[in-house]
Design a protein around this motif. Structure first.
Motif, short mmCIF file in Angstrom:
data_model
loop_
_atom_site.label_atom_id
_atom_site.label_comp_id
_atom_site.label_asym_id
_atom_site.label_seq_id
_atom_site.Cartn_x
_atom_site.Cartn_y
_atom_site.Cartn_z
N ASP A 188 -15.39 52.53 -40.34
CA ASP A 188 -15.89 53.63 -39.51
C ASP A 188 -17.41 53.72 -39.52
O ASP A 188 -18.00 54.48 -38.75
CB ASP A 188 -15.29 54.97 -39.96
CG ASP A 188 -15.30 55.16 -41.48
OD1 ASP A 188 -15.14 54.17 -42.19
OD2 ASP A 188 -15.44 56.31 -41.93
N LYS A 189 -18.07 52.91 -40.38
CA LYS A 189 -19.54 52.89 -40.40
C LYS A 189 -20.11 51.71 -39.61
O LYS A 189 -21.31 51.51 -39.60
CB LYS A 189 -20.03 52.84 -41.85
CG LYS A 189 -19.71 54.11 -42.63
CD LYS A 189 -20.25 54.06 -44.04
CE LYS A 189 -19.91 55.35 -44.79
NZ LYS A 189 -20.40 55.31 -46.19
N VAL A 190 -19.26 50.93 -38.98
CA VAL A 190 -19.73 49.87 -38.08
C VAL A 190 -20.16 50.52 -36.78
O VAL A 190 -19.33 51.05 -36.05
CB VAL A 190 -18.64 48.81 -37.82
CG1 VAL A 190 -19.14 47.76 -36.83
CG2 VAL A 190 -18.20 48.15 -39.11
N VAL A 191 -21.45 50.49 -36.48
CA VAL A 191 -21.97 51.21 -35.31
C VAL A 191 -22.66 50.29 -34.31
O VAL A 191 -22.89 50.68 -33.16
CB VAL A 191 -22.94 52.33 -35.74
CG1 VAL A 191 -22.21 53.40 -36.53
CG2 VAL A 191 -24.10 51.77 -36.55
N LEU A 235 -14.36 55.87 -34.78
CA LEU A 235 -13.96 54.56 -34.28
C LEU A 235 -13.61 54.63 -32.79
O LEU A 235 -12.93 55.56 -32.35
CB LEU A 235 -12.76 54.04 -35.06
CG LEU A 235 -13.02 53.68 -36.52
CD1 LEU A 235 -11.71 53.31 -37.21
CD2 LEU A 235 -14.01 52.52 -36.62
N PRO A 236 -14.04 53.64 -32.00
CA PRO A 236 -13.67 53.62 -30.58
C PRO A 236 -12.16 53.50 -30.39
O PRO A 236 -11.50 52.77 -31.14
CB PRO A 236 -14.39 52.37 -30.05
CG PRO A 236 -15.43 52.05 -31.07
CD PRO A 236 -14.89 52.51 -32.38
N ASP A 241 -6.71 50.90 -31.17
CA ASP A 241 -5.51 50.41 -30.50
C ASP A 241 -5.13 49.00 -30.92
O ASP A 241 -3.97 48.60 -30.79
CB ASP A 241 -5.72 50.46 -28.98
CG ASP A 241 -4.47 50.14 -28.21
OD1 ASP A 241 -3.45 50.83 -28.43
OD2 ASP A 241 -4.49 49.20 -27.40
N ARG A 242 -6.06 48.25 -31.43
CA ARG A 242 -5.78 46.87 -31.86
C ARG A 242 -5.25 46.80 -33.29
O ARG A 242 -4.88 45.74 -33.76
CB ARG A 242 -7.05 46.00 -31.73
CG ARG A 242 -7.38 45.64 -30.28
CD ARG A 242 -8.79 45.12 -30.14
NE ARG A 242 -9.04 44.51 -28.84
CZ ARG A 242 -9.26 45.18 -27.72
NH1 ARG A 242 -9.23 46.51 -27.72
NH2 ARG A 242 -9.48 44.54 -26.57
N PHE A 243 -5.22 47.94 -33.97
CA PHE A 243 -4.73 48.00 -35.34
C PHE A 243 -3.34 48.63 -35.42
O PHE A 243 -2.98 49.49 -34.60
CB PHE A 243 -5.66 48.85 -36.21
CG PHE A 243 -6.92 48.16 -36.67
CD1 PHE A 243 -6.87 47.18 -37.64
CD2 PHE A 243 -8.15 48.52 -36.14
CE1 PHE A 243 -8.03 46.55 -38.09
CE2 PHE A 243 -9.31 47.90 -36.58
CZ PHE A 243 -9.25 46.92 -37.56
#
Length: 318
Positions: A188-191, A235-236, A241-243
């Motif tokens: 969630d910290k990947v921006v 998260l977008p 949706d891919r998880f």
């Protein structure tokens, strides 16, 4: 000069920038008439971190590692000690983390208390070579990191955290290493949009695309993504949706104790009595598995545990 540092994607990218800057500067000295009367000894491509676009902390690490020579007083200027050697090191390929067949150890996840159904699901993903990606969501101090650490044991795994991907460039790292298992804690910290785009493409199409300096590089490889987050709101939706998403509840103190003891004995080789002592002392102020691991890293006796815990508790946020 150590070649070990170049295996770090962030350091390698910094060295590329520095080489490019120095060679451009040397070319400018040769071709620009304004420098015609400049003494040859003055035509050296000195720079500071602002010139090359590299964070000063990375420059400091490169200097400590022996890649740079420095000049100046309070404001330091640097230059590569051996540019040709650095170029050679950068050209040497990084061995991809690819494995032909996944061998799942019998003891995988045995240090994780409970979650038997989730552990079964994860083993099915690993053994069946399924294109399924898993996201674990829950507050700090639950089983998320313990599960990710177990997957990290597998050959071909690459572990990173969301807070550091934007420094190194996730897409470039993926192309170089081509991991079989990508493990991202605190996703969630990947921006960085580039990192998110690389993740989306990897998870959907099993390939990574990078466009740099007008050149497009595309690499396809099989990769499962296992990630953890404290919450989903950052998260977008297209990434979520891919998880396959699993919401993890916190451990009780009793469960946390069993996990800590199991991890410290089976993965860190601590004696049973010392592992139990660390667990009991840490649980007086935290149920975090990470906290117990940090204490265990520092301590080889009960006396050392008492010292470390006393210091940490004094400054621990209640």
């Amino acid at each position: 000069m150590t070649s070990m540092t170049v295996s770090d994607p962030e350091m390698r990218e910094a060295l590329r920038k520095i080489v490019e800057y120095e060679e451009q500067k040397l070319k400018e000295y040769e071709t620009n008439p304004i420098y015609a009367d400049l003494p040859e000894e003055a035509k050296q491509p000195w720079w500071d971190w602002r010139d090359v676009g590299v964070d000063w902390r990375v420059v400091h690490r490169l200097n400590i590692a022996g890649f740079l020579k420095a000049t100046g007083g309070r404001r330091k200027y640097y230059m590569l000690k051996d540019r040709e050697r650095v170029k050679q090191m950068l050209q040497e390929s990084v061995k991809p983390l690819r494995v032909e067949k996944v061998e799942v150890p019998e003891d995988l996840f045995d240090v994780v208390e409970g979650f038997d159904d989730l552990k079964l699901f994860l083993k099915m993903v690993l053994k069946k070579d399924a294109k399924v990606h898993v996201l674990l969501v829950g507050p700090p101090g639950v089983a998320k990191s313990a599960i990710l650490k177990e997957i990290e044991r597998l050959p071909g795994s690459y572990f990173t955290t969301g807070g550091t991907t934007r420094r190194a460039g996730l897409a470039e790292t993926l192309i170089e290493l081509q991991p079989r298992f990508l493990i991202i804690d605190e996703i969630d910290k990947v921006v960085d949009p580039k990192d998110l785009s690389a993740l989306l493409t990897l998870m959907e199409d099993q390939r990574v695309v990078v466009t740099k300096h007008g050149m497009r590089t595309s690499v396809s490889f099989r990769c499962n993504v296992f990630a953890a987050a404290n919450r989903l709101k950052n998260l977008p939706p297209e990434l979520i949706d891919r998880f396959e998403v699993f919401h993890i509840k916190p451990y009780t103190p009793e469960q946390a104790r069993r996990v800590i003891v199991a991890y410290l004995t089976k993965r860190m080789g601590k004696p049973q009595r010392l592992a139990e002592y660390i667990a009991d002392r840490v649980l007086t102020y935290s149920t975090s598995i990470r906290e117990a691991i940090r204490v265990a890293e520092l301590c080889d006796s009960e006396e050392e545990v008492d010292t470390v815990v006393r210091i940490v508790k004094k400054y621990h946020r209640s």
